[in-house]
Scaffold this motif. Structure first.
Motif, PDB file in Angstrom:
ATOM      1  N   UNK A   1     -70.414  -1.067 -18.914  1.00  0.00           N
ATOM      2  CA  UNK A   1     -70.960  -2.167 -19.938  1.00  0.00           C
ATOM      3  C   UNK A   1     -71.611  -3.487 -19.317  1.00  0.00           C
ATOM      4  N   UNK A   2     -72.288  -3.970 -20.120  1.00  0.00           N
ATOM      5  CA  UNK A   2     -73.173  -5.219 -19.488  1.00  0.00           C
ATOM      6  C   UNK A   2     -72.127  -6.120 -18.872  1.00  0.00           C
ATOM      7  N   UNK A   3     -72.441  -6.964 -17.937  1.00  0.00           N
ATOM      8  CA  UNK A   3     -71.748  -8.091 -17.456  1.00  0.00           C
ATOM      9  C   UNK A   3     -72.025  -8.483 -15.872  1.00  0.00           C
ATOM     10  N   UNK A   4     -71.444  -9.425 -15.392  1.00  0.00           N
ATOM     11  CA  UNK A   4     -71.677  -9.659 -13.951  1.00  0.00           C
ATOM     12  C   UNK A   4     -70.841  -8.845 -13.153  1.00  0.00           C
ATOM     13  N   UNK A   5     -69.483  -8.700 -13.593  1.00  0.00           N
ATOM     14  CA  UNK A   5     -68.502  -7.796 -12.869  1.00  0.00           C
ATOM     15  C   UNK A   5     -69.146  -6.323 -12.664  1.00  0.00           C
ATOM     16  N   UNK A   6     -69.645  -5.787 -13.873  1.00  0.00           N
ATOM     17  CA  UNK A   6     -70.230  -4.402 -13.741  1.00  0.00           C
ATOM     18  C   UNK A   6     -71.552  -4.284 -12.944  1.00  0.00           C
ATOM     19  N   UNK A   7     -72.407  -5.359 -12.738  1.00  0.00           N
ATOM     20  CA  UNK A   7     -73.360  -5.671 -11.733  1.00  0.00           C
ATOM     21  C   UNK A   7     -72.743  -5.431 -10.220  1.00  0.00           C
ATOM     22  N   UNK A   8     -71.788  -6.067  -9.909  1.00  0.00           N
ATOM     23  CA  UNK A   8     -71.150  -5.843  -8.786  1.00  0.00           C
ATOM     24  C   UNK A   8     -70.542  -4.445  -8.489  1.00  0.00           C
ATOM     25  N   UNK A   9     -69.916  -3.747  -9.453  1.00  0.00           N
ATOM     26  CA  UNK A   9     -69.564  -2.519  -9.375  1.00  0.00           C
ATOM     27  C   UNK A   9     -70.509  -1.686  -9.005  1.00  0.00           C
ATOM     28  N   UNK A  10     -71.895  -1.691  -9.647  1.00  0.00           N
ATOM     29  CA  UNK A  10     -73.092  -1.009  -9.630  1.00  0.00           C
ATOM     30  C   UNK A  10     -73.447  -0.930  -7.970  1.00  0.00           C
ATOM     31  N   UNK A  11     -73.447  -2.183  -7.504  1.00  0.00           N
ATOM     32  CA  UNK A  11     -73.956  -2.434  -6.172  1.00  0.00           C
ATOM     33  C   UNK A  11     -73.121  -1.442  -5.203  1.00  0.00           C
ATOM     34  N   UNK A  12     -71.880  -1.199  -5.573  1.00  0.00           N
ATOM     35  CA  UNK A  12     -71.057  -0.229  -4.624  1.00  0.00           C
ATOM     36  C   UNK A  12     -71.120   1.060  -4.736  1.00  0.00           C
TER      37      UNK A  12
ATOM     38  N   UNK B   1     -73.506  10.411 -12.226  1.00  0.00           N
ATOM     39  CA  UNK B   1     -74.182  10.029 -13.659  1.00  0.00           C
ATOM     40  C   UNK B   1     -73.551   8.669 -14.092  1.00  0.00           C
ATOM     41  N   UNK B   2     -74.766   7.669 -13.944  1.00  0.00           N
ATOM     42  CA  UNK B   2     -74.238   6.368 -14.324  1.00  0.00           C
ATOM     43  C   UNK B   2     -74.927   5.886 -15.844  1.00  0.00           C
ATOM     44  N   UNK B   3     -74.094   5.857 -16.843  1.00  0.00           N
ATOM     45  CA  UNK B   3     -74.489   5.447 -18.181  1.00  0.00           C
ATOM     46  C   UNK B   3     -74.195   4.161 -18.605  1.00  0.00           C
ATOM     47  N   UNK B   4     -75.213   3.445 -19.006  1.00  0.00           N
ATOM     48  CA  UNK B   4     -75.182   2.188 -19.274  1.00  0.00           C
ATOM     49  C   UNK B   4     -76.181   1.700 -20.374  1.00  0.00           C
ATOM     50  N   UNK B   5     -75.705   0.596 -21.225  1.00  0.00           N
ATOM     51  CA  UNK B   5     -76.665  -0.067 -22.047  1.00  0.00           C
ATOM     52  C   UNK B   5     -76.915  -1.461 -21.443  1.00  0.00           C
ATOM     53  N   UNK B   6     -76.950  -1.577 -20.101  1.00  0.00           N
ATOM     54  CA  UNK B   6     -77.305  -2.842 -19.517  1.00  0.00           C
ATOM     55  C   UNK B   6     -78.478  -2.651 -18.634  1.00  0.00           C
ATOM     56  N   UNK B   7     -79.681  -3.540 -19.302  1.00  0.00           N
ATOM     57  CA  UNK B   7     -81.013  -3.098 -18.691  1.00  0.00           C
ATOM     58  C   UNK B   7     -81.004  -3.487 -17.291  1.00  0.00           C
TER      59      UNK B   7
ATOM     60  N   UNK C   1     -79.860   5.159 -19.165  1.00  0.00           N
ATOM     61  CA  UNK C   1     -79.902   3.842 -19.923  1.00  0.00           C
ATOM     62  C   UNK C   1     -79.879   4.093 -21.546  1.00  0.00           C
ATOM     63  N   UNK C   2     -79.170   3.646 -22.245  1.00  0.00           N
ATOM     64  CA  UNK C   2     -78.796   3.809 -23.646  1.00  0.00           C
ATOM     65  C   UNK C   2     -79.731   2.463 -24.242  1.00  0.00           C
ATOM     66  N   UNK C   3     -80.720   3.095 -24.960  1.00  0.00           N
ATOM     67  CA  UNK C   3     -81.541   2.305 -25.773  1.00  0.00           C
ATOM     68  C   UNK C   3     -81.397   1.401 -26.877  1.00  0.00           C
ATOM     69  N   UNK C   4     -81.978   0.501 -27.248  1.00  0.00           N
ATOM     70  CA  UNK C   4     -81.647  -0.218 -28.178  1.00  0.00           C
ATOM     71  C   UNK C   4     -82.437  -1.685 -28.386  1.00  0.00           C
TER      72      UNK C   4
ATOM     73  N   UNK D   1     -80.366  -7.900 -25.915  1.00  0.00           N
ATOM     74  CA  UNK D   1     -79.844  -9.391 -26.064  1.00  0.00           C
ATOM     75  C   UNK D   1     -80.092  -9.899 -24.821  1.00  0.00           C
ATOM     76  N   UNK D   2     -80.883 -11.144 -24.953  1.00  0.00           N
ATOM     77  CA  UNK D   2     -81.054 -11.710 -23.729  1.00  0.00           C
ATOM     78  C   UNK D   2     -80.147 -12.246 -22.658  1.00  0.00           C
ATOM     79  N   UNK D   3     -79.014 -12.950 -23.743  1.00  0.00           N
ATOM     80  CA  UNK D   3     -77.979 -13.483 -23.076  1.00  0.00           C
ATOM     81  C   UNK D   3     -76.973 -12.430 -22.127  1.00  0.00           C
ATOM     82  N   UNK D   4     -77.159 -11.349 -22.359  1.00  0.00           N
ATOM     83  CA  UNK D   4     -76.032 -10.447 -21.474  1.00  0.00           C
ATOM     84  C   UNK D   4     -77.036  -9.217 -20.988  1.00  0.00           C
ATOM     85  N   UNK D   5     -78.442  -9.073 -21.191  1.00  0.00           N
ATOM     86  CA  UNK D   5     -79.292  -7.973 -20.945  1.00  0.00           C
ATOM     87  C   UNK D   5     -78.640  -6.584 -21.445  1.00  0.00           C
ATOM     88  N   UNK D   6     -77.630  -6.673 -22.776  1.00  0.00           N
ATOM     89  CA  UNK D   6     -77.252  -5.561 -23.454  1.00  0.00           C
ATOM     90  C   UNK D   6     -78.425  -4.939 -24.422  1.00  0.00           C
TER      91      UNK D   6
END
Length: 257
Positions: free
Chosen positions: A103-114, A122-128, A144-147, A150-155
């Motif tokens: 899901x979008x979020x800063x913690x998910x961003x850290x997970x993705x790096x690892x 297969x990584x599915x996300x709605x975080x641009x 990437x799930x399109x839609x 939301x600029x506040x979260x990049x969701x």
């Protein structure tokens, strides 16, 4: 009693005592619980109250949490070391060839790096931002799930995004939340993101909440799900012992970093 009359009466009851259950409102109005739940959905859409698991809460009861959604940069700067440790623990649960949803979020961003170096993920996300971050690695298949952005979260959220999710199934969902409350469950400030999160929950074999200790005991505007939907929680050792014990009592695996 007309719908508008019910709305007024519900608001009177909820605002007077701060909160009310569906059964209490049903008895007070002389209507079915199904009707009350439908009315609460309408009132939440109008941003007049906060719908919770089993009832409703007045906005003023948690006005600071309900009213303010932090920007992505504000979140990114908070508790970085704790989020890094949470991300490291989360990455250990991901194996080669897994289908994983972030899901979008800063913690998910850290997970993705690892996840770099793992094979045939297969990584599915709605975080641009996460999709862009992971798009350069050949061993990772990024979906990437399109839609609507939301600029506040990049969701990416909305009907288009939710329709895409209906055709996907994943092994593990790593769910970032703004609020984790033992009574009210999982919450977030935005209705559209809450709706996306619920759709994600429905298509994941395993639900893993990743949240630093500051998220616990907080309730935000939009309800995502009760805690019964969660299999595992990964958080940091700043979480108090009483909350840790109660989470384990619910049968949820708790990983402290």
């Amino acid at each position: 009693m007309f719908a508008e009359e019910r709305y007024v009466r519900i608001m009177e009851v909820v605002n007077q005592v701060g909160k009310a259950t569906v059964s209490e409102l049903s008895e007070a109005l002389g209507v079915s619980q199904v009707t009350v739940r439908r009315d609460l959905e309408k009132l939440e859409e109008k941003e007049l109250l906060l719908r919770t698991h089993g009832g409703a809460m007045a906005l003023h009861a948690h006005v600071n949490e309900v009213a303010h959604e932090k920007s992505f940069s504000e979140k990114a700067e908070a508790l970085v070391e704790e989020k890094e440790r949470i991300a490291e623990a989360a990455a250990k649960l991901i194996h080669d060839e897994d289908a994983v949803m972030l899901t979008p979020g800063t913690t998910s961003m850290f997970i993705a790096k690892r996840l770099v170096g793992k094979k045939k993920l297969k990584i599915v996300t709605n975080a641009a931002n996460i999709a862009v971050q992971m798009g350069n690695y050949a061993d990772l298949e990024v979906i990437l799930i399109g839609g609507k952005l939301r600029p506040k979260s990049f969701a990416l959220v909305g009907p288009l995004a939710e329709d895409m999710l209906k055709n996907v199934r994943v092994d593990k969902l790593f769910l970032g939340v703004d609020g984790f409350d033992l009574k009210e469950g999982l919450t977030t400030p935005n209705i559209a993101e809450a709706s996306m999160d619920r759709q994600m929950l429905s298509i994941a074999k395993e639900v893993i909440v990743v949240a630093d200790h500051s998220k616990f005991g907080k309730v935000f505007f939009s309800h995502i799900a009760p805690l019964q939907a969660v299999h595992t929680v990964i958080t940091d050792r700043g979480l108090n012992k009483e909350t840790c014990a109660r989470i384990r009592d619910l049968g949820i695996q708790l990983i402290l970093t």
